[in-house]
Each structure stands twice: as structure tokens, then as C-alpha cells.
Design a protein around this motif. Structure first.
Motif, PDB file in Angstrom:
ATOM      1  N   PRO A 154     -43.400  14.168  -7.302  1.00  0.00           N
ATOM      2  CA  PRO A 154     -42.859  14.808  -8.511  1.00  0.00           C
ATOM      3  C   PRO A 154     -43.197  14.022  -9.781  1.00  0.00           C
ATOM      4  CG  PRO A 154     -41.238  14.841  -6.762  1.00  0.00           C
ATOM      5  CD  PRO A 154     -42.354  13.973  -6.280  1.00  0.00           C
ATOM      6  N   SER A 155     -43.166  12.685  -9.684  1.00  0.00           N
ATOM      7  CA  SER A 155     -43.489  11.860 -10.841  1.00  0.00           C
ATOM      8  C   SER A 155     -44.944  12.062 -11.259  1.00  0.00           C
ATOM      9  CB  SER A 155     -43.236  10.387 -10.523  1.00  0.00           C
ATOM     10  OG  SER A 155     -43.694   9.557 -11.580  1.00  0.00           O
TER      11      SER A 155
ATOM     12  N   THR B 158     -46.839  14.696 -10.582  1.00  0.00           N
ATOM     13  CA  THR B 158     -46.975  16.070 -11.071  1.00  0.00           C
ATOM     14  C   THR B 158     -46.552  16.157 -12.527  1.00  0.00           C
ATOM     15  OG1 THR B 158     -46.568  16.958  -8.854  1.00  0.00           O
ATOM     16  CG2 THR B 158     -46.259  18.454 -10.716  1.00  0.00           C
ATOM     17  N   THR B 159     -45.436  15.511 -12.854  1.00  0.00           N
ATOM     18  CA  THR B 159     -44.961  15.501 -14.249  1.00  0.00           C
ATOM     19  C   THR B 159     -45.950  14.779 -15.151  1.00  0.00           C
ATOM     20  OG1 THR B 159     -42.654  15.522 -13.516  1.00  0.00           O
ATOM     21  CG2 THR B 159     -43.080  14.761 -15.759  1.00  0.00           C
ATOM     22  N   GLN B 160     -46.490  13.673 -14.660  1.00  0.00           N
ATOM     23  CA  GLN B 160     -47.458  12.921 -15.457  1.00  0.00           C
ATOM     24  C   GLN B 160     -48.714  13.757 -15.728  1.00  0.00           C
ATOM     25  OE1 GLN B 160     -49.723   9.434 -13.805  1.00  0.00           O
ATOM     26  NE2 GLN B 160     -48.532   8.306 -15.323  1.00  0.00           N
TER      27      GLN B 160
ATOM     28  N   ARG C 223     -48.913  16.999 -15.835  1.00  0.00           N
ATOM     29  CA  ARG C 223     -48.550  18.059 -16.785  1.00  0.00           C
ATOM     30  C   ARG C 223     -48.534  17.508 -18.216  1.00  0.00           C
ATOM     31  NH1 ARG C 223     -43.843  19.187 -14.877  1.00  0.00           N
ATOM     32  NH2 ARG C 223     -44.677  20.529 -13.232  1.00  0.00           N
ATOM     33  N   ARG C 224     -48.023  16.298 -18.385  1.00  0.00           N
ATOM     34  CA  ARG C 224     -47.986  15.700 -19.726  1.00  0.00           C
ATOM     35  C   ARG C 224     -49.392  15.389 -20.237  1.00  0.00           C
ATOM     36  NH1 ARG C 224     -42.982  11.445 -18.668  1.00  0.00           N
ATOM     37  NH2 ARG C 224     -41.283  12.972 -18.917  1.00  0.00           N
TER      38      ARG C 224
END
Length: 317
Positions: free
Chosen positions: A32-33, A35-37, A39-40
Motif C-alpha cells: 500500500p505504501s 502504491t501510494t508513492q 500515485r504521488r
């Protein structure tokens, strides 16, 4: 958000593994970390860099462009850290600083150099740019450089360097997907690849110019994808492109390597040394290592035994 090296390293890991889960495990973070990175990063750049699907994550065309710029930066930083740590650990004994473009002969050469010069600290720098390596030798930061020169695209050799030819004309073979129709042939014609996309690394001195000249002479004008080595390998394995490759390239289950009829693509292999650096022994060790690598590659071995001539070190096969 400003891009940092850790962001570029994350992009490379995703491309290399083809999976957010595997990349996260490689980087030591949670999925999840990561994936978020990602996306950013994509939001910061304003574009999607990877397409996500059931078969994993694959770079988009823009993603391949970003990766081709990111990898040299990540690799360069890794090399800087490794070289700095090595320099800090040296005890003041003899040293030999070696530079090279990519070659299957490199591991065998380094092994022979270490056996020939026990107690010598041998450092290695690999760079896709032969001209950059030669400039580094001229600047006194390397002792030796093993490089290739694309036919028709002479290198810019600084004054004062000693040089010897290892192979006058090494043919460049073609790498393609294992199920490519041309893979069924022992020798491939350029016409067999008329409808393929090609991929080249724009950072390799002369590669695109040399390929364009040969394709134009054959009356071909295919679409060309610019990508680094790792991305190109993925494109080739998926059947998205074909590419020139070294005849010493090792076997892969998902790719085939074949010679081109008439050997229209070729490079010259050279060894350069800084002024005052002995060249005889390193050249002899490199000759032996190259011959070993050449005979280990089945397509190249067959080409040589069929009458192909690469250079002095290949006179007996």
C-alpha cells in the motif's frame, strides 16, 4: 512534490519486477505504501507511468521514457556510493581502475586480472557511453577502458591514450521473442523484421545512428522505441520489439538470439590505457576472457564455426 532518488529507485524496481507486490518486497516497504508513492509520483508528473492489469505493472510509453532517464541516475548514484566506500577501505596498496561498456567477457577478464595481479585492488566502473569512459581515462580517473565502437560512428579518443584492437569487426546479432516467426531460422534477413518495432538505448554512443544507417540501406524505416537495457529486454520478451545485441549474449527462455545474414551491423572492440599503464598483460587476459565468452554462446559459436571471423582471438574455434 519534488522527485528524489528514492522515487526513481521505486520506479525502476516496479519496472524490473513487473509487480507492485514484488517491488515493495524488494524495497522493504509495504505494497500500500508503494502504491501510494507511485500515485504521488504520477500526480507530480501529470501522467500515468505504468498500466496496471491482471498480468502485472508494465511501463506506458511515457513511463519507458522516464525510466530511460531514471536508470542512469540511479545506477550512477549506486556506483558513486560503491566507489567511495571502496576508496575509503583501501589500505594504500596497488590498485587498478577498470572501465567498460557492457560485455559478457567482463567477469572472466576481472577474474584473470585478479589472478594475474594478486594483492591489487581492482575497481570497476561500467558505463553505456564509451566516449565518457575514454574521457575518464584521459582525466586520470581510470587506468583501463574496454569499449566498443559502432561501425560508421568513430569514437572521440583523447590524445595520449594507448589503444589496441581486440576484435576488428564483431557482428551484432538480433534479439527477439522466442515465438517470433524469424526465430525458427538459424540466420535472419533484415527483410524478416520489416514489420517489427526496434528498440535502442539512446545513451549508447553511435547505436541509433549505426542502426538507422543499416536500416536505411535496406530500404526499411521501422518505428523505433528508445529504452534502457532492462526495459528493452521486457519489450523484446513480450514481442513488442526486436533489437541488436552482442553475439556473446547469454540464453534466455523467453528470447532468441540469431545472426543477421551478411552481418550488416558490427562494432569494433578496443582496449585503451592511460599513459604509462602497462597494456600487454591486461590485453592478453581480455583476449582469453572474450574467447571464452564467445565460445560459450551457442549462436556465436555456430557462426564462427560456419566461417565467420571476428578477430585474432577467435582464430581457433
Amino acid at each position: 512534490m519534488e522527485l528524489e532518488v528514492r522515487h526513481l529507485r521505486a520506479l525502476c524496481a516496479i519496472a524490473d519486477t513487473g509487480s507492485l507486490h514484488k517491488a515493495a518486497r524488494q524495497l522493504g516497504v509495504s505494497q500500500p505504501s508503494l502504491t501510494t508513492q507511485l500515485r504521488r509520483i504520477e500526480n507530480a508528473l501529470g501522467a500515468e507511468l505504468f498500466s496496471r492489469g491482471r498480468t502485472g505493472c508494465h511501463p506506458t510509453p511515457l513511463g519507458r521514457t522516464v525510466l530511460s532517464r531514471a536508470r542512469p541516475l540511479v545506477d550512477g548514484l549506486s556506483a558513486l556510493i560503491a566507489e567511495t566506500r571502496a576508496a575509503a577501505a583501501r589500505t594504500g596498496g596497488p590498485s587498478l581502475r577498470v572501465g567498460s561498456t557492457a560485455s559478457r567477457a567482463l567477469p572472466g577478464w576481472l577474474r584473470r586480472l585478479r589472478e594475474d595481479q594478486p594483492g591489487t585492488d581492482i575497481a570497476l566502473r561500467v558505463d553505456v557511453s564509451a566516449n565518457a569512459l575514454l574521457r575518464t581515462v584521459a582525466a586520470g580517473q581510470l587506468d583501463l577502458a574496454f569499449v566498443h565502437e559502432v561501425e560508421g560512428c568513430p569514437l572521440r579518443v583523447p590524445e595520449g591514450l594507448q589503444g589496441r584492437v581486440l576484435v576488428e569487426r564483431e557482428p551484432q546479432f538480433i534479439s527477439m521473442a522466442r515465438d517470433h516467426p524469424a526465430a525458427a531460422r538459424e540466420v535472419v534477413d533484415l527483410a524478416d523484421l520489416a514489420h517489427d518495432r526496434w528498440t535502442v538505448d539512446p545513451a549508447v554512443d553511435g547505436e541509433w545512428d549505426g542502426l538507422r544507417r543499416v536500416l536505411a540501406a535496406a530500404g526499411l524505416d521501422p518505428p523505433v522505441l528508445q529504452a534502457d537495457y532492462h526495459t528493452a529486454a521486457s519489450l523484446i520478451a513480450l514481442g513488442e520489439a526486436v533489437a541488436p545485441c552482442q553475439p556473446t549474449s547469454g540464453p534466455r527462455e523467453d528470447m532468441a538470439v540469431r545472426p543477421l545474414r551478411g552481418d550488416p551491423l558490427a562494432v569494433r572492440l578496443l582496449l585503451f590505457a592511460a599513459p604509462g599503464v602497462p597494456l600487454d598483460r591486461p590485453y592478453a587476459e581480455l583476449t582469453a576472457a572474450y574467447r571464452e565468452a564467445a565460445l560459450r554462446a551457442a549462436p556465436y559459436r555456430r557462426w564462427l564455426r560456419a566461417g565467420g571471423t571476428a578477430g585474432p582471438c577467435m582464430m581457433t574455434v
